[in-house]
Design an enzyme around this catalytic site. Structure first.
Site, PDB file in Angstrom:
ATOM      1  N   SER A  73      51.414  37.105  37.940  1.00  0.00           N
ATOM      2  CA  SER A  73      50.864  35.801  38.330  1.00  0.00           C
ATOM      3  C   SER A  73      51.297  35.443  39.758  1.00  0.00           C
ATOM      4  CB  SER A  73      51.292  34.743  37.311  1.00  0.00           C
ATOM      5  OG  SER A  73      50.557  33.547  37.474  1.00  0.00           O
ATOM      6  N   ASP A 106      42.731  35.317  29.396  1.00  0.00           N
ATOM      7  CA  ASP A 106      43.631  34.561  30.265  1.00  0.00           C
ATOM      8  C   ASP A 106      42.944  33.267  30.705  1.00  0.00           C
ATOM      9  OD1 ASP A 106      45.149  33.631  32.483  1.00  0.00           O
ATOM     10  OD2 ASP A 106      45.771  35.671  32.981  1.00  0.00           O
ATOM     11  N   HIS A 123      47.735  35.246  29.328  1.00  0.00           N
ATOM     12  CA  HIS A 123      48.502  35.289  30.573  1.00  0.00           C
ATOM     13  C   HIS A 123      50.002  35.516  30.359  1.00  0.00           C
ATOM     14  CE1 HIS A 123      48.528  34.540  34.905  1.00  0.00           C
ATOM     15  NE2 HIS A 123      49.572  33.742  34.782  1.00  0.00           N
TER      16      HIS A 123
END
Length: 288
Positions: A152, A231, A264
């Site tokens: 991320s 996600d 995620h």
């Protein structure tokens, strides 16, 4: 302050190697910083290749080591793992703890240029000019065989630091990275806060822009990215297709794997961790 002074906070036997947590006085940050290191058993015989992992928003130096399930495979491959914290702690900047996506836990792996952030929020220089040289001297790590990956915000950091410091890193991969931070809310908020309103300076920290500016493929052995299609941040924040197009434009080999159902979080990361470590181990097998 005693820059570089290492304090061992804890040590744990782990897959015949050792998991350690450290604190040291950072010259670049101007504050104490924490980081974690996993050393495989092979490190007892001499320097081993290492992979630097950059964690995402709200994480600390502990998150990856606790949640990713990386040590078992790293032990088999003879890889050391390094994870710094995601921002300075205790800088005392007004408002630094008011948002989960800016300030504490959200340093975005760049050097802030806008006051008051510029004094302590210097994560790029901390990693490249402070932490890694320190570890090369203090621990049995082979500085010539170093890879980088992240998740991320940390995936953004891995891609941009790899592109900005190609001589430092021999391999790169990422999980669900923020691929075009100038084009998403997370990145624009961070860049405006740390770098100011002039967007021309933002592009130096956007992996898709940096890749398009490359004269040739910076990592000819390939970049690996995994992205979950479940996600919730994919559409609005991550933009992997923009990085994919940038790689295609300059002939950079990219393996971008899109996985149905995966979200995620760290269950996603743990599911494909072995593949990423194998990717780095192959690239770091020799000094050449």
């Amino acid at each position: 302050m005693n820059p570089g002074n290492l304090t061992l906070l804890s040590e744990h036997a782990c897959f015949d190697g050792v998991q350690r947590f450290y604190q040291h006085d950072s010259r670049e940050i101007g504050l104490p910083m924490r980081f974690s290191v996993f050393l495989p058993s092979q490190a007892a015989l001499g320097p081993v290749p290492a992979v630097l992992y950059l964690a995402g928003l709200t994480c600390t130096e502990e998150t990856f080591m606790v949640k990713a399930g990386a040590q078992a495979r790293a032990a088999e491959l003879g890889l050391a793992l390094i994870t710094p914290d995601t921002s300075p702690r205790g800088a005392g900047v007004a408002g630094e703890a008011e948002s989960w996506d800016f300030g504490v836990g959200a340093g975005f792996y760049l050097d802030a240029t806008l006051p008051p952030w510029a004094t302590h929020y210097r994560m790029e220089s901390y990693i490249t000019a402070d932490l890694l040289p320190l570890l090369a001297k203090a621990l049995p790590l082979d500085a010539e065989r170093l890879g980088i990956f992240g998740h991320s915000m940390g995936g953004h950091g891995a891609l941009t630091l790899a592109l900005r410091h190609p001589g430092l890193f021999k391999s790169v991969s990422a999980f669900a990275p923020i691929c075009a931070p100038t084009q998403c809310a997370w990145g624009r908020k961070a860049f405006a806060g740390y770098l100011g309103a002039d967007e021309s300076g933002w592009q130096r920290h956007d992996a898709s822009v940096l890749m398009r500016q490359s004269q040739k493929a910076p990592y000819p052995d390939g970049i690996l990215i995994d992205q979950g299609l479940g996600d919730k941040f994919l559409a609005d924040q991550l933009n992997p297709a923009l990085f994919e197009a940038a790689c295609s434009a300059v002939g950079q080999p990219l393996t971008l794997r899109r996985h149905a159902r995966y979200d995620h979080g760290y269950y996603f990361i743990a599911s494909f961790m072995a593949d990423h470590l194998a990717h780095h181990a192959k690239a770091l097998a020799s000094k050449g």
